[in-house]
Design a protein around this motif. Structure first.
Motif, PDB file in Angstrom:
ATOM      1  N   TYR A 132      -5.617  -3.837   5.222  1.00  0.00           N
ATOM      2  CA  TYR A 132      -6.277  -2.878   6.850  1.00  0.00           C
ATOM      3  C   TYR A 132      -5.724  -1.357   5.517  1.00  0.00           C
ATOM      4  O   TYR A 132      -6.757  -0.738   5.248  1.00  0.00           O
ATOM      5  N   TYR A 133      -4.446  -1.542   6.196  1.00  0.00           N
ATOM      6  CA  TYR A 133      -3.957  -0.277   5.556  1.00  0.00           C
ATOM      7  C   TYR A 133      -3.844   0.202   4.141  1.00  0.00           C
ATOM      8  O   TYR A 133      -3.663   0.714   3.506  1.00  0.00           O
ATOM      9  N   THR A 134      -4.265  -1.016   2.839  1.00  0.00           N
ATOM     10  CA  THR A 134      -4.723  -1.050   1.704  1.00  0.00           C
ATOM     11  C   THR A 134      -5.740  -0.491   1.593  1.00  0.00           C
ATOM     12  O   THR A 134      -5.991   0.636   1.526  1.00  0.00           O
ATOM     13  N   VAL A 135      -6.734  -0.815   2.212  1.00  0.00           N
ATOM     14  CA  VAL A 135      -8.178   0.107   2.113  1.00  0.00           C
ATOM     15  C   VAL A 135      -8.065   0.541   2.671  1.00  0.00           C
ATOM     16  O   VAL A 135      -8.706   1.850   2.398  1.00  0.00           O
ATOM     17  N   ALA A 136      -6.978   1.422   3.681  1.00  0.00           N
ATOM     18  CA  ALA A 136      -6.857   2.069   4.612  1.00  0.00           C
ATOM     19  C   ALA A 136      -7.106   3.317   4.180  1.00  0.00           C
ATOM     20  O   ALA A 136      -7.334   4.864   4.064  1.00  0.00           O
ATOM     21  N   ARG A 172      -3.557   6.746  -3.552  1.00  0.00           N
ATOM     22  CA  ARG A 172      -2.459   6.099  -3.651  1.00  0.00           C
ATOM     23  C   ARG A 172      -2.603   4.223  -3.384  1.00  0.00           C
ATOM     24  O   ARG A 172      -2.862   4.546  -3.101  1.00  0.00           O
ATOM     25  N   ASP A 173      -1.827   3.648  -5.330  1.00  0.00           N
ATOM     26  CA  ASP A 173      -2.137   2.685  -4.816  1.00  0.00           C
ATOM     27  C   ASP A 173      -0.643   2.239  -4.670  1.00  0.00           C
ATOM     28  O   ASP A 173       0.105   1.775  -5.196  1.00  0.00           O
ATOM     29  N   ARG A 174      -0.414   1.139  -3.303  1.00  0.00           N
ATOM     30  CA  ARG A 174       0.616   0.740  -2.404  1.00  0.00           C
ATOM     31  C   ARG A 174       0.599   0.121  -2.102  1.00  0.00           C
ATOM     32  O   ARG A 174       0.724  -0.348  -0.339  1.00  0.00           O
ATOM     33  N   LEU A 175       0.312  -1.275  -2.840  1.00  0.00           N
ATOM     34  CA  LEU A 175       0.427  -2.602  -1.879  1.00  0.00           C
ATOM     35  C   LEU A 175       1.518  -3.013  -1.105  1.00  0.00           C
ATOM     36  O   LEU A 175       1.062  -3.492   0.005  1.00  0.00           O
ATOM     37  N   VAL A 176       2.803  -3.025  -1.895  1.00  0.00           N
ATOM     38  CA  VAL A 176       4.183  -3.281  -1.156  1.00  0.00           C
ATOM     39  C   VAL A 176       4.892  -2.704  -0.274  1.00  0.00           C
ATOM     40  O   VAL A 176       5.079  -2.989   0.841  1.00  0.00           O
ATOM     41  N   GLU A 177       4.191  -1.596  -0.507  1.00  0.00           N
ATOM     42  CA  GLU A 177       4.874  -0.363   0.630  1.00  0.00           C
ATOM     43  C   GLU A 177       3.893  -0.276   2.014  1.00  0.00           C
ATOM     44  O   GLU A 177       4.452  -0.631   2.967  1.00  0.00           O
ATOM     45  N   CYS A 178       2.520  -1.336   1.861  1.00  0.00           N
ATOM     46  CA  CYS A 178       1.761  -1.491   3.209  1.00  0.00           C
ATOM     47  C   CYS A 178       2.354  -2.517   3.282  1.00  0.00           C
ATOM     48  O   CYS A 178       2.137  -2.302   5.131  1.00  0.00           O
ATOM     49  N   TYR A 179       2.713  -3.390   2.795  1.00  0.00           N
ATOM     50  CA  TYR A 179       3.601  -4.698   3.008  1.00  0.00           C
ATOM     51  C   TYR A 179       4.180  -4.126   4.153  1.00  0.00           C
ATOM     52  O   TYR A 179       4.413  -5.111   4.995  1.00  0.00           O
ATOM     53  N   SER A 180       5.306  -3.471   3.160  1.00  0.00           N
ATOM     54  CA  SER A 180       6.735  -2.935   4.220  1.00  0.00           C
ATOM     55  C   SER A 180       6.101  -2.163   5.818  1.00  0.00           C
ATOM     56  O   SER A 180       6.610  -2.514   6.788  1.00  0.00           O
TER      57      SER A 180
END
Length: 600
Positions: free
Chosen positions: A342-346, A313-321
Motif C-alpha cells: 500500500y505504501y508503495t502505491v500510495a 519516488r521509487d522507494r520499495l525498501v524504504e516503504c518496507y522499513s
C-alpha cells in the motif's frame, strides 16, 4: 500540499522579500485574502468532490506543477536474487529455542534489579517478544511494590521508571525527588554518574505534561552527556552517542537493532547467553525480512510502474522499513507485506497529486477514487494516471481477498470509504489553493491525517492481525488521543524535513507556511515552534499511551506509537530520508538490517 501555480501563491510571493522568510518576517496577507479564510468543516466525511471550483481560471486548472526530480531506486536487484535457505533457518530456530529456555530461567530467578537490567537488554536486542508473558509478570510484581521504601541508586530508579511507564503502568516522577534539589536540578553528586545520567536521560523521554523534574532532567542530561563525551572511553562513549541520537522510547528499535547488538557485545557487563541469542535471532529475522523483500520485489517488478511513470519516488525498501511499525515479529508477515504494497502505491499516488497532475486531472482522478472501478479508467486523460489507478485497483482487490481469507470481509467497506477520503482530502487542498482560501494551521494539520494515508494504513494493518475485530477498526477511526498526538508528531517532523522540497523552490505554500502566515512569524521562529510542538505532543503521546491500556490491546495501540517513532528516524535532523535515502543517516541502517548477517 498539492503543487500547482495558483493565484494564492502568486499573491503571497508578490509581497516584497516573501521568499526570504528565513531572515525576514513574512508580512500579513492583506484584508482581502484574510476575509477569504473560511470555516470549512474538516470532518473526513464532509467534503464532496462535486463541489468543484467552476470560477477558477481554466489556465490555472491546466497548469502542470514544477516537477521535482527524485533520485532513482538505490538498491538495484539486491533483493531479487535472494535465496531462502530453509535448513539454515531451521538451525537458527532450534538454537533459539534452546537459548530461550536458559534465558527464561535466568529471568525467573533474577532479583528485582537483575530483572530490570535483563528486561532492558532483551528489549534493546529485539528479544522481548520471546518472553512477553514472563516480562509482564515480573514487571507487575515490581509495580506492586513500587511504594515501598527503597534504597535504589539513580540508575536503578530511572530504569525502573522508564520500563514501567513504557509497559503502560502509572508511575510518578516523585521517585526522583531524592536525587534533585528544591529547584528540580540534579544534585551535583550525581553529575559524574554517567550510567545513571544516561538512564535518567532515557527515562525523561517518557515524561508527560507538568513533570517538572523530568523536564529539567531531559535538558540537563542531554547537554551534560554531550559535553562529557570527549572524556569517555568506548564502549560507554558509543552507547551515549547512540542514545543521544536515537533515544530508546522515541526510536523504532528494530531499525537500530544492529547497533544495539554491537554496543552490547562491547559491554563488559554483557551476558554471553543473551548476546548469543541476540545474534542468532537477528540472523533469523533478517532471513525472514530478506525473503519478504524478495517477494515484494517480484510483485513490484511485475507492476513495472517505476519504468513507466518517471515522476514519483521509487522507494520499495524504504516503504518496507516503514511497514515495520506494524510489528517486526515473524508472525506479522502478512501485515508487513500488505502495508508495504500500500505504501508503495500510495507514494505513487501522492506524487501524482503533488508532482505531476494538473487540477483538471486531479478532479477526474478524485472522481475515479470515489468509485474504485475499472470502468473509470477511460475517463482519465493520461496513461500515467491510468497506470496509477490500475495499481490502486489491483491492490484494493488484493486487500479484499486477504481480508476475506482472514474472515474479516467487514474491513473492506472501511477501506473503500477511507480511500475516498484520501481523494477528497487532496481535493480540499486544491480547493484552498484555487479559491485563495487559507486554512488555519490546525485545519491543515487535520486534513494531512487523511492525505498522509494514516487512516487507510492502520485499517490495513489491523485487518491483518488475528486478534483484531470490527470494533478495532472503529476504534482506529475514532480519533483517539494517541492517534491525534502521534500523527501530529509525524506531520511536524515531516514538514520540518520536507518543507524546502514541498515548497517547490518557494513557489508553493506548505504546512509551515500556513503556520507562518497565521502566527506572523519568520521561518526560524516557525521551525523553533515546530520543535516545541513536537516535544509537547510527545508528552501527550506518552500520557495517552499509558491510558490506552484500557481501550485496546497493546498489540494494536503500539502500531500508532510506532508511527511517531519511525518518523523520528526518517526525518532525523530535519532531513527527509524517505525521499533521499542515500543520505548517511538511513542507508547504513537499512543495509545493516537487511543485507549482512552477523558473524557468530
Amino acid at each position: 500540499m498539492i503543487s500547482l501555480h495558483m493565484n494564492l501563491c502568486n499573491a503571497v510571493l508578490s509581497i516584497p522579500n516573501a521568499n526570504k522568510v528565513a531572515t525576514h518576517r513574512l508580512p500579513k496577507l492583506n484584508a482581502h485574502y484574510r476575509t477569504l479564510r473560511h470555516n470549512t468543516t474538516l470532518q473526513r466525511h464532509a467534503f464532496q468532490p462535486s463541489a468543484m471550483m467552476e470560477d477558477s481560471s481554466s489556465s490555472a486548472k491546466k497548469m502542470r506543477p514544477i516537477i521535482t526530480p527524485f533520485s532513482p531506486y538505490m538498491w538495484g536487484d539486491i533483493f531479487s536474487t535472494f535465496s531462502f535457505d530453509h535448513q539454515v533457518q531451521q538451525k537458527y530456530t532450534e538454537e533459539i529455542e534452546e537459548l530461550k529456555k536458559k534465558a527464561r530461567n535466568m529471568l525467573m530467578v533474577a532479583t528485582s534489579t537483575q530483572v530490570l537490567i535483563l528486561v532492558d537488554a532483551l528489549e534493546r536486542l529485539g528479544l522481548a517478544y520471546h518472553f512477553e508473558a514472563e516480562i509482564e509478570d515480573k514487571l507487575k510484581q515490581i509495580y506492586a511494590y513500587k511504594d515501598e521504601e527503597r534504597n535504589d541508586d539513580l540508575f536503578t530508579t530511572a530504569l525502573c521508571f522508564r520500563l514501567l511507564r513504557q509497559h503502560q503502568y502509572h508511575v510518578s516522577e516523585n521517585v526522583f525527588e531524592k536525587f534533585v534539589e528544591k529547584d528540580n536540578k540534579l544534585k551535583e553528586c550525581h553529575h559524574s554518574d554517567i550510567e545513571g545520567l544516561l538512564c535518567l536521560y532515557e527515562a525523561a523521554q517518557v515524561r508527560v505534561e507538568n513533570e517538572n523534574v523530568l523536564e529539567e532532567a531531559a535538558a540537563f542530561t542531554r547537554d551534560h552527556l554531550h559535553c562529557m563525551q570527549p572524556l569517555m572511553d568506548s564502549p560507554l562513549k558509543k552507547k551515549v552517542q547512540h542514545a543521544l541520537k536515537y533515544p530508546l522510547h522515541r526510536t523504532l528499535g528494530i531499525l537500530t537493532l544492529r547497533s544495539h547488538i554491537d554496543i552490547y557485545e562491547e559491554d563488559d557487563s554483557r551476558d554471553e547467553l543473551v548476546l548469543r541469542l541476540s545474534k542468532v535471532n537477528f540472523n533469523f529475522l533478517q532471513n525472514i525480512y530478506r525473503n519478504e523483500l524478495f517477494e515484494l520485489t517480484e510483485w513490484w517488478n511485475k507492476l513495472d510502474l517505476a519504468s513507466k511513470v518517471p515522476y514519483f519516488r521509487d522507494r520499495l525498501v524504504e516503504c518496507y522499513s516503514w511497514a515495520l511499525p506494524y510489528h517486526f515479529e515473524p508472525q506479522y508477515a502478512l501485515a508487513r507485506l500488505m502495508i508495504t504494497k500500500y505504501y508503495t502505491v500510495a507514494t505513487a499516488l501522492d506524487d501524482t497529486y503533488d508532482n505531476y497532475a494538473t487540477f483538471e486531472e486531479i478532479q477526474l482522478f478524485t472522481q475515479a477514487l470515489e468509485r474504485l472501478n475499472i470502468d473509470e479508467i477511460e475517463m482519465l486523460p493520461h496513461n500515467f494516471l491510468k497506470l496509477i489507478y490500475k495499481c490502486i485497483l489491483s491492490f484494493s482487490k488484493e486487500f479484499e481477498e486477504e481480508a476475506e481469507k482472514q474472515g474479516k470481509a467487514y474491513a473492506v467497506p472501511y477501506y473503500i470509504e477511507e480511500m475516498k477520503h484520501v481523494g477528497r482530502g487532496y481535493a480540499l487542498e486544491q480547493k484552498w489553493s484555487l479559491k485563495q482560501q487559507i486554512p488555519s494551521f490546525q485545519e491543515y494539520i487535520k486534513n494531512t491525517r487523511i492525505t498522509g494515508h494514516m487512516y487507510v494504513s492502520l485499517i490495513i494493518g489491523v485487518t491483518m492481525i488475528k486478534s483484531s475485530t470490527k470494533e478495532t477498526i472503529d476504534w482506529v477511526l475514532s480519533d483517539s488521543d494517541i492517534f491525534i498526538y502521534a500523527s501530529d508528531v509525524a506531520r511536524l517532523l515531516d514538514d520540518l524535513a520536507s518543507h524546502q522540497r514541498d515548497s517547490k523552490d518557494g513557489t508553493m505554500l506548505t504546512c509551515m507556511d500556513y503556520y507562518m502566515i497565521e502566527k506572523d512569524v519568520t521561518m526560524q521562529e516557525a521551525q523553533s515552534a515546530f520543535k516545541e510542538l513536537i516535544e509537547e505532543n510527545w508528552k501527550r503521546v506518552n500520557a495517552a499511551w499509558v491510558d490506552s491500556c484500557t481501550e485496546q490491546s497493546k498489540e494494536i495501540v503500539v502500531q500508532i506509537l510506532d508511527l511517531a517513532r519511525i518518523c523520528e528516524i526518517y526525518y532525523k535532523d530535519e532531513e527527509d530520508l524517505f525521499t533521499y535515502p542515500d543520505q548517511k543517516n538511513l542507508a547504513p541502517i537499512i543495509a545493516g538490517l537487511f543485507l549482512d548477517p552477523i558473524l557468530i
